[in-house]
Design a protein around this motif. Structure first.
Motif, PDB file in Angstrom:
ATOM      1  N   UNK A  60       0.819  -1.211   0.000  1.00 51.76           N
ATOM      2  CA  UNK A  60       0.000   0.000   0.000  1.00 51.76           C
ATOM      3  C   UNK A  60       0.855   1.264   0.000  1.00 51.76           C
ATOM      4  N   UNK A  61       0.246   2.351  -0.432  1.00 55.26           N
ATOM      5  CA  UNK A  61       0.847   3.683  -0.301  1.00 55.26           C
ATOM      6  C   UNK A  61       0.475   4.189   1.083  1.00 55.26           C
ATOM      7  N   UNK A  62       1.470   4.447   1.908  1.00 50.07           N
ATOM      8  CA  UNK A  62       1.236   4.885   3.287  1.00 50.07           C
ATOM      9  C   UNK A  62       1.482   6.391   3.392  1.00 50.07           C
ATOM     10  N   UNK A  63       0.458   7.110   3.789  1.00 47.74           N
ATOM     11  CA  UNK A  63       0.536   8.573   3.824  1.00 47.74           C
ATOM     12  C   UNK A  63       0.183   9.072   5.217  1.00 47.74           C
ATOM     13  N   UNK A  99      -6.457  -5.820   1.948  1.00 49.59           N
ATOM     14  CA  UNK A  99      -6.571  -5.382   0.561  1.00 49.59           C
ATOM     15  C   UNK A  99      -6.683  -3.893   0.351  1.00 49.59           C
ATOM     16  N   UNK A 100      -6.500  -3.097   1.389  1.00 50.97           N
ATOM     17  CA  UNK A 100      -6.541  -1.648   1.218  1.00 50.97           C
ATOM     18  C   UNK A 100      -5.190  -1.184   0.690  1.00 50.97           C
ATOM     19  N   UNK A 101      -5.212  -0.491  -0.454  1.00 57.90           N
ATOM     20  CA  UNK A 101      -3.963  -0.130  -1.121  1.00 57.90           C
ATOM     21  C   UNK A 101      -3.535   1.310  -0.874  1.00 57.90           C
ATOM     22  N   UNK A 102      -4.354   2.064  -0.166  1.00 56.09           N
ATOM     23  CA  UNK A 102      -3.978   3.414   0.270  1.00 56.09           C
ATOM     24  C   UNK A 102      -4.298   3.516   1.753  1.00 56.09           C
ATOM     25  N   UNK A 103      -3.303   3.812   2.568  1.00 50.80           N
ATOM     26  CA  UNK A 103      -3.485   3.954   4.008  1.00 50.80           C
ATOM     27  C   UNK A 103      -3.202   5.404   4.388  1.00 50.80           C
ATOM     28  N   UNK A 104      -4.186   6.070   4.950  1.00 51.93           N
ATOM     29  CA  UNK A 104      -4.036   7.451   5.403  1.00 51.93           C
ATOM     30  C   UNK A 104      -4.032   7.454   6.928  1.00 51.93           C
ATOM     31  N   UNK A 105      -2.952   7.924   7.515  1.00 51.76           N
ATOM     32  CA  UNK A 105      -2.858   8.010   8.973  1.00 51.76           C
ATOM     33  C   UNK A 105      -2.985   9.470   9.364  1.00 51.76           C
ATOM     34  N   UNK A 106      -4.114   9.806   9.968  1.00 51.58           N
ATOM     35  CA  UNK A 106      -4.373  11.196  10.378  1.00 51.58           C
ATOM     36  C   UNK A 106      -4.011  11.368  11.838  1.00 51.58           C
ATOM     37  N   UNK A 107      -3.236  12.395  12.148  1.00 50.70           N
ATOM     38  CA  UNK A 107      -2.871  12.656  13.538  1.00 50.70           C
ATOM     39  C   UNK A 107      -3.654  13.855  14.062  1.00 50.70           C
ATOM     40  N   UNK A 108      -3.571  14.050  15.370  1.00 53.18           N
ATOM     41  CA  UNK A 108      -4.277  15.162  15.994  1.00 53.18           C
ATOM     42  C   UNK A 108      -3.601  16.492  15.712  1.00 53.18           C
TER      43      UNK A 108
END
Length: 330
Positions: free
Chosen positions: A57-60, A149-158
């Motif tokens: 996945x693309x990890x953002x 199977x998720x190919x885009x992972x968005x990690x949102x921080x506070x």
């Protein structure tokens, strides 16, 4: 006598996750976040077994000050990506109360489109007081989402404290959202965010805010030329967007991919992920030490006494640390 707890079928969990079962993914992340010893052991086995299914996945990482419009921008960008055939997982770390551990957990209501999208998965998790508001189990949750199977992972921080550094240390591309005007250019420089940002996106560049957004973007570009001395395959970029009005989100995504591709071609992405894995290991080692410290009955009464002695100046912190280490056998 309490009834015996049923054993966790790790193989069954893994099979359902590989099949893209969203309910199984939710249960698995809950398992990872649990503090029960049997749950932690099962979660470790599950993540280990799913490792071959991860890494594609693309990890953002995405951060920004409160009010910058992170959730709106993520909802709009994520919806565009799912419409284009991607499967998007959003791991949104909510601020927790340092007193009660309670969290807001409102991202599903703020990301109304993604919350209803079958090709998206939004998981709000309480930070529970961990460093910089980054949930202790975010890395494991990211791997589980990739295995599902998720190919885009968005990690949102506070967007407060040291969360930016922690998330930048677990993702491929780090995106910082900024507000136009209001002195944010200087604030960003003070926080050192320019040192870790791969892309700065000035949000709310719609209507009357468009000119202010362009002016802010010019300030950031100038600051990057002066302050940024990084070497590597990617030079940080600045652009303007509007999550509300869906402006320049295609451009934003293309620059995210350009950053990742440049690093991959130069071999930096592989090295970056290798370093992240090693740092993750040491983070977990430190967490285990803290757990042992908290659970050791020999220290249950002594630690509060040492804390009071250190606070009052009767005992040097180094001496107190030595005593704790001796008790733990270090």
């Amino acid at each position: 006598m309490s009834p015996k707890r049923p054993a966790i079928d790790v193989a069954d969990y893994a099979a359902h996750i590989r099949a893209g079962d969203r309910a199984a993914l939710a249960r698995a992340i809950t398992l990872v976040e649990s503090r029960r010893a049997d749950h932690q052991a099962a979660a470790r086995e599950l993540v280990q077994g799913l490792l071959p299914d991860t890494g594609k996945a693309v990890r953002i990482g995405i951060t920004g000050v409160p009010g910058v419009g992170k959730s709106t921008a993520i909802d709009a960008l994520g919806s565009r990506l799912t419409a284009a055939g991607h499967r998007v997982a959003v791991l949104a770390v909510d601020p927790s109360s340092t007193r009660t551990g309670g969290s807001i957990l409102g991202d599903k209501t703020r990301m109304s489109r993604l919350a209803l999208d079958r090709n998206a998965y939004v998981r709000p998790s309480p930070s529970a007081g961990t460093l910089g508001g980054v949930a202790a189990k975010t890395r494991e949750s990211m791997l589980l989402a990739e295995a599902a199977g998720f190919d885009v992972i968005l990690v949102e921080t506070v967007g407060i404290g040291q969360s930016e550094v922690a998330v930048a240390d677990m993702t491929d591309v780090f995106l910082v959202l900024m507000l136009p005007g209001a002195g944010d250019e200087l604030q960003g420089i003070k926080k050192g965010v320019l040192e870790i940002a791969d892309i700065i996106a000035v949000n709310k560049a719609e209507g009357d805010g468009a000119a202010r957004a362009r002016a802010a973007a010019a300030e950031y570009k100038a600051a990057l030329r002066i302050l940024d001395a990084r070497s590597g395959a990617w030079e940080p970029e600045v652009l303007t967007i509007s999550g509300r009005d869906d402006i320049n989100l295609d451009t934003l995504w293309s620059r995210v991919l350009a950053c990742r591709d440049a690093r991959e071609k130069a071999g930096e992405l592989k090295r970056r992920r290798e370093r992240q894995q090693v740092r993750w290991m040491w983070t977990m080692v430190e967490a285990r030490f803290r757990e042992r410290l908290a659970e050791d009955p020999r220290l249950a009464a002594r630690v509060p006494e040492l804390e009071r002695a250190v606070a009052s100046g009767e005992t040097a912190p180094t001496m107190a640390a030595d005593e704790i280490a001796r008790v733990l056998g270090f």
